[in-house]
Design an enzyme around this catalytic site. Structure first.
Site, PDB file in Angstrom:
ATOM      1  N   TYR A 144       0.860  -1.189   0.000  1.00 16.85           N
ATOM      2  CA  TYR A 144       0.000   0.000   0.000  1.00 16.85           C
ATOM      3  C   TYR A 144       0.893   1.234   0.000  1.00 16.85           C
ATOM      4  CZ  TYR A 144      -3.529   3.449   1.307  1.00 16.85           C
ATOM      5  OH  TYR A 144      -4.360   4.540   1.333  1.00 16.85           O
ATOM      6  N   ASP A 239       9.231   2.959   0.234  1.00 13.71           N
ATOM      7  CA  ASP A 239       8.126   3.644   0.893  1.00 13.71           C
ATOM      8  C   ASP A 239       8.255   3.363   2.385  1.00 13.71           C
ATOM      9  OD1 ASP A 239       5.823   4.571   1.998  1.00 13.71           O
ATOM     10  OD2 ASP A 239       4.470   3.658   0.532  1.00 13.71           O
ATOM     11  N   LYS A 267       3.711   9.894   8.472  1.00 13.54           N
ATOM     12  CA  LYS A 267       3.402   9.371   9.815  1.00 13.54           C
ATOM     13  C   LYS A 267       4.339   9.919  10.906  1.00 13.54           C
ATOM     14  CE  LYS A 267       0.533   5.861   7.904  1.00 13.54           C
ATOM     15  NZ  LYS A 267       0.540   4.816   6.927  1.00 13.54           N
TER      16      LYS A 267
HETATM   17  C1  LIG Z   1      -0.006   5.193   5.445  1.00 16.71           C
HETATM   18  C2  LIG Z   1       0.810   4.852   4.281  1.00 16.71           C
HETATM   19  C3  LIG Z   1       0.813   5.623   3.110  1.00 16.71           C
HETATM   20  C4  LIG Z   1      -0.159   6.748   2.894  1.00 16.71           C
HETATM   21  O1  LIG Z   1       0.011   7.789   3.794  1.00 16.71           O
HETATM   22  P1  LIG Z   1      -1.222   8.787   4.042  1.00 16.71           P
HETATM   23  O2  LIG Z   1      -0.646   9.850   4.934  1.00 16.71           O
HETATM   24  O3  LIG Z   1      -2.296   7.972   4.673  1.00 16.71           O
HETATM   25  O4  LIG Z   1      -1.628   9.316   2.708  1.00 16.71           O
HETATM   26  C5  LIG Z   1       1.712   5.318   2.114  1.00 16.71           C
HETATM   27  N1  LIG Z   1       2.558   4.286   2.239  1.00 16.71           N
HETATM   28  C6  LIG Z   1       2.581   3.509   3.341  1.00 16.71           C
HETATM   29  C7  LIG Z   1       3.566   2.393   3.431  1.00 16.71           C
HETATM   30  C8  LIG Z   1       1.694   3.747   4.381  1.00 16.71           C
HETATM   31  O5  LIG Z   1       1.669   2.936   5.429  1.00 16.71           O
END
Ligand SMILES: *Cc1c(COP(=O)(O)O)cnc(C)c1O
Length: 429
Positions: A144, A239, A267
């Protein structure tokens, strides 16, 4: 436990917000029951509209590695608010946070702050395409990377939780540029490169998959991606929106010793305020406007409140012993779960990397999306509801990680293990 007020609020919310929420997993669709409406949080605990108290293992899905309302972050934010919430002009705070991040992650020489992880991955891919002059990208099934078009192909997180097919509204012409490989299987990536040797701009990967439940990289997987991308002139994008400052201060790249070309963050670096960032080598990053031609902008980017919360959070995390404490707390939770009620008549398997943890309701190890798809989600739902009733707020999906914070104490873990033991007992009846 009584959820009367939350039930009323959820009904009211559904009149105004699709599904009653602003992000799908919050609606508890996969596990059933009423999602508690939260009034406040402190340390490891959250409190809902009916006055119930929970030990929280969601921690806002990762940002709250210090727990709820940590005093140094709250104090700094109060002072920052007094000075003004946004200027649409530069502040020194952006330099301070950029300096802290580049010091922690040497592969990031320059960074651009945005407002969410979604923006970070979307922008990093635009940059990778511009830098390489190629259109296609590779992602992994169950990975994701936010909800941008083209990344919702075989996505994890809420997409997996709700068993949704790839989202409607994404043009097929766009999704065609997204190639999908199997996590932990560099062979599937090699095949794609063989097929499209000059078309692939980047491979984007969660270095520890955490949106199909926690799936650690097998030895050699990340190294294999590094080798293949280098051989074919593509960029490797980590990511690290979840893993950055989570699995180690330097993120998964430091933990596994593999250096990506671009890194996406979010985050934790916003300390609980909306944030994202992407960064990498100067040569690539200087293609971004206004230094270069790749356009990307944001009204609230580098927002002083988000920068302040991020700076204060990283200050705490950079103190000696922080990651040792996180590891010890999460390890004791893992050990407690493994010992709770064995032998069980159903298979479970605790998958953990640092303070990220998933209890899979299956016997086989978690290797990739296919293997975790076999987990018993109905059994997980019953388990989840048992925990909630005992005051444990576990992630409401089999395919999300539980997050342990520095605010979780030994007593929290003991209570959680007791509750899990009881839940396992109930599942056998
Ligand atoms: C949470 C998340 C995202 C997206 O971040 P948002 O601030 O919710 O848009 C992208 N990549 C990973 C691995 C994530 O856990």
């Amino acid at each position: 436990m009584n959820f009367r007020r939350s039930r009323e609020l959820f009904e009211e919310a559904r009149r105004y917000l699709p599904g009653g929420v602003d992000s799908p997993v919050r609606a508890f669709k996969a596990v059933g029951g009423t999602p508690p409406f939260i009034v406040s949080g402190r340390g490891s605990r959250i409190f809902d509209a009916d006055g119930n108290e929970f030990i929280d293992y969601v921690c806002s899905w990762g940002p709250l590695i210090l727990g709820h309302a940590p005093p140094p972050v709250v104090e700094a934010l109060k002072q920052a608010v007094e000075r003004g919430t946004t200027f649409g002009a530069s502040t020194e705070l952006e330099i301070t946070l950029a300096r802290m991040i580049t010091a922690a992650m040497p592969s990031i020489e320059m960074i651009r702050f945005v407002n969410s992880g979604t923006e970070a991955t979307m922008s990093a891919l635009r940059l990778a395409r511009a830098f390489t002059g190629r259109d296609k990208i590779i992602k992994f099934a169950g990975g994701y990377h936010g909800h941008a078009d083209g990344l919702l192909v075989k996505a994890g997180s809420g997409v997996a939780t709700l068993s949704l097919p790839d989202s409607p509204g994404v043009p097929a012409s766009y999704a065609r540029n997204t190639l999908v490989a199997a996590y932990n299987n560099p062979e599937t990536v090699a095949e794609l490169f063989k097929h499209y040797p000059r078309d692939i701009a980047a491979v984007i990967v969660e270095p520890v998959a955490a949106n199909m439940g926690v799936v650690p990289p097998r030895p050699g997987f990340l190294e294999g991606l590094r080798r293949l991308t280098s051989d074919y002139g593509a960029l490797l994008i980590f990511d690290e929106v979840i893993t950055g400052f989570r699995v180690a201060y330097g993120g998964a790249s430091a933990l596994y010793g593999v250096t990506p070309d671009l890194t996406c963050l979010g985050k934790i670096i916003g300390g609980g305020l909306p944030v994202g960032a992407y960064g990498g080598q100067r040569e690539i990053m200087e293609m971004i406007a206004p230094a270069g031609p790749v356009y990307q902008a944001g009204t609230l980017s580098g927002n002083p409140l988000a920068m302040t919360a991020g700076i204060e959070t990283l200050k705490v995390l950079s103190q000696p012993g922080a990651y040792e404490q996180l590891e010890a707390t999460a390890a004791s939770l893992e050990k407690g779960i493994a010992g709770a009620g064995s032998p069980l008549p159903f298979g479970i398997n605790v998958s953990r990397v640092a303070s990220l943890l998933t209890i899979f309701f299956m016997s086989n190890p978690a290797l990739d999306y296919e293997s975790v798809s076999g987990a018993d989600t109905a059994l997980f739902g019953r388990f989840f509801r048992q925990l909630l009733a005992q005051g444990i707020y576990w992630p409401p999906s089999q395919f999300e990680a539980a997050f342990v914070s520095l605010a979780h104490r030994a007593e929290d873990i003991r209570r959680t293990i007791r509750a899990i033991k009881k839940a396992f007992g109930y599942l056998q009846t």
